[in-house]
Design an enzyme around this catalytic site. Structure first.
Site, PDB file in Angstrom:
ATOM      1  N   HIS A  67       0.844  -1.197   0.000  1.00  0.00           N
ATOM      2  CA  HIS A  67       0.000   0.000   0.000  1.00  0.00           C
ATOM      3  C   HIS A  67       0.886   1.257   0.000  1.00  0.00           C
ATOM      4  O   HIS A  67       0.733   2.144  -0.845  1.00  0.00           O
ATOM      5  CB  HIS A  67      -0.911  -0.046   1.237  1.00  0.00           C
ATOM      6  CG  HIS A  67      -1.708   1.194   1.472  1.00  0.00           C
ATOM      7  ND1 HIS A  67      -3.073   1.214   1.443  1.00  0.00           N
ATOM      8  CD2 HIS A  67      -1.324   2.461   1.777  1.00  0.00           C
ATOM      9  CE1 HIS A  67      -3.499   2.440   1.703  1.00  0.00           C
ATOM     10  NE2 HIS A  67      -2.453   3.225   1.915  1.00  0.00           N
ATOM     11  N   GLU A  68       1.848   1.291   0.927  1.00  0.00           N
ATOM     12  CA  GLU A  68       2.725   2.468   1.026  1.00  0.00           C
ATOM     13  C   GLU A  68       3.619   2.609  -0.205  1.00  0.00           C
ATOM     14  O   GLU A  68       3.853   3.715  -0.683  1.00  0.00           O
ATOM     15  CB  GLU A  68       3.586   2.393   2.291  1.00  0.00           C
ATOM     16  CG  GLU A  68       2.804   2.534   3.584  1.00  0.00           C
ATOM     17  CD  GLU A  68       1.932   3.786   3.629  1.00  0.00           C
ATOM     18  OE1 GLU A  68       2.371   4.842   3.146  1.00  0.00           O
ATOM     19  OE2 GLU A  68       0.807   3.697   4.139  1.00  0.00           O
ATOM     20  N   HIS A  71       1.978   4.444  -3.025  1.00  0.00           N
ATOM     21  CA  HIS A  71       2.047   5.911  -2.885  1.00  0.00           C
ATOM     22  C   HIS A  71       3.412   6.411  -3.374  1.00  0.00           C
ATOM     23  O   HIS A  71       3.509   7.386  -4.115  1.00  0.00           O
ATOM     24  CB  HIS A  71       1.916   6.337  -1.414  1.00  0.00           C
ATOM     25  CG  HIS A  71       0.551   6.173  -0.825  1.00  0.00           C
ATOM     26  ND1 HIS A  71      -0.577   6.724  -1.383  1.00  0.00           N
ATOM     27  CD2 HIS A  71       0.142   5.571   0.320  1.00  0.00           C
ATOM     28  CE1 HIS A  71      -1.627   6.446  -0.618  1.00  0.00           C
ATOM     29  NE2 HIS A  71      -1.218   5.736   0.421  1.00  0.00           N
TER      30      HIS A  71
END
Ligand SMILES: [Zn+2]
Length: 377
Positions: A67-68, A71
């Protein structure tokens, strides 16, 4: 919070750190899963249950990391340098060296995280119905759990409260509409506080109706409430600093120490006399270095009478120097990413002033006392 944590490696050149809180949470999750496996599958021996608990917790960890990373990868593809990822509590933060320059960029960087989590949920769901159906029940159960937890992560992060991803999405929309990132940040932070209060309320209702797990929700809500206020203040301060140059904020005309002085004299006449912990060193009208209190302390005291300033100072090449017209938000960035205590402001080889983080803090506090807390832009 930033810069702290334990470095565990890097992916695509993006540094990954874990906060101390994550170690505790990871252990709790692995333990909780172990207990679940033992409860749901009564025939399961302790060893395979523990193994499954650890593997499932590791896959959860990997999901949060993906998820990170999403980004980070999108930010980098838009030309925004990424300082690193720190995993903490139930999620992580991706630290960029610059804020998004447009609402469109902000939107893309924010939305990709929850989208990644929801895609992961779908992948685990597919695995559950294919691989899981042919596997022993505990494995199917673990895959199903990972699907649900990723779905929850995606949906939680979509809540419209800054600094959650959904709050950033909200901010990008408000930013696009009003043209003011400061106003948009305040609006999104207010959203964050409303979401947080809602979570605390639901958590407390659960606790009073006998479900102690509500405490978690209330605690996360409380954490989010604090973070919303702090992030909004941080963005507003950065925005204010952007309109200011290093020359505006520096302490001008710093007191200099002659290069030939002994350390004993430097201590008596400078360090004990002025409220500075560093002095530019002057050699015949030219600044050649910086003498810091820390460097003096490294010299044994019985040698202070014999060693000169120029032998102890840090040469100019080793000191961070900035031009007087550099915007202050970039100076602040240097303080944060390079972990330095001060910068010299120089134009044409002449030292005009010094800036320390304390100068920045004082400026911010003064501006707030005077009510100068918002600029448009
Ligand atoms: Zn995210």
């Amino acid at each position: 919070m930033f810069g702290g944590g334990i470095r565990i490696g890097s992916v695509f050149g993006i540094e990954i750190r874990i906060d101390g809180s994550w170690v505790v949470i990871a252990l709790l999750i692995a333990w909780g899963l172990y207990a679940q496996f033992r409860m749901v599958f009564e025939d399961l021996a302790p060893e395979p249950a523990a193994g499954l608990g650890i593997v499932t917790a590791a896959l959860f960890f990997g999901s949060v990391l993906l998820h990170e990373l999403s980004h980070s990868v999108v930010a980098r593809s838009l030309g925004i340098p990424v300082a690193g990822i720190t995993l903490f509590l139930f999620g992580g933060v991706t630290q960029t060296k610059l804020d998004a320059q447009s609402p469109g960029d902000e939107f893309k960087i924010a939305i990709v995280g929850p989208v990644t989590s929801i895609i992961l949920a779908a992948v685990f769901w597919l695995l559950t119905v294919t691989v899981g159906a042919a596997s022993p029940d505990p494995i199917a159960w673990a895959l199903g759990y990972l699907g649900w937890i990723n779905l929850a992560l995606g949906i939680f992060n979509l809540l419209p409260g800054f600094p959650l991803d959904g709050g950033r999405v909200l901010r990008s929309i408000l930013w696009k509409r009003s043209g003011s990132v400061t106003q948009a940040t305040k609006g999104a932070a207010r959203g964050g506080q409303i979401v947080a209060i809602g979570m605390i309320a639901i958590g407390l209702v659960q606790v009073f109706s006998g479900y102690l797990g509500g405490l978690w929700l209330a605690a996360i809500g409380w954490f989010l409430y604090q973070a919303a206020g702090a992030s909004a203040a941080n963005v507003v301060v950065r925005r204010m600093l952007r309109d200011l140059s290093a020359g505006d904020l520096m302490s001008p005309n710093p007191v200099t120490i002659p290069a030939g002085l002994t350390l004993a004299d430097a201590v008596d006449h400078y360090f004990l006399r002025y409220d500075h912990s560093a002095f530019p060193v002057d050699d015949d009208g030219v600044v050649t270095g910086l003498l810091t209190l820390r460097a003096v302390r490294h010299v044994p005291r019985d040698q202070w009478d014999f060693i000169q300033v120029w032998r102890t100072m840090a040469p100019l090449d080793d000191i961070q120097c900035v031009a007087s017209d550099l915007p202050m938000d970039q100076v602040l960035e240097q303080f944060e990413s390079d972990e330095i205590d001060r910068v010299l402001v120089m134009d044409d080889g002449r030292v005009l002033g010094i800036i320390t983080p304390r100068d920045v803090a004082r400026w911010v506090q003064r501006s707030q006392e005077l009510g100068i807390t918002s600029t448009e832009g």
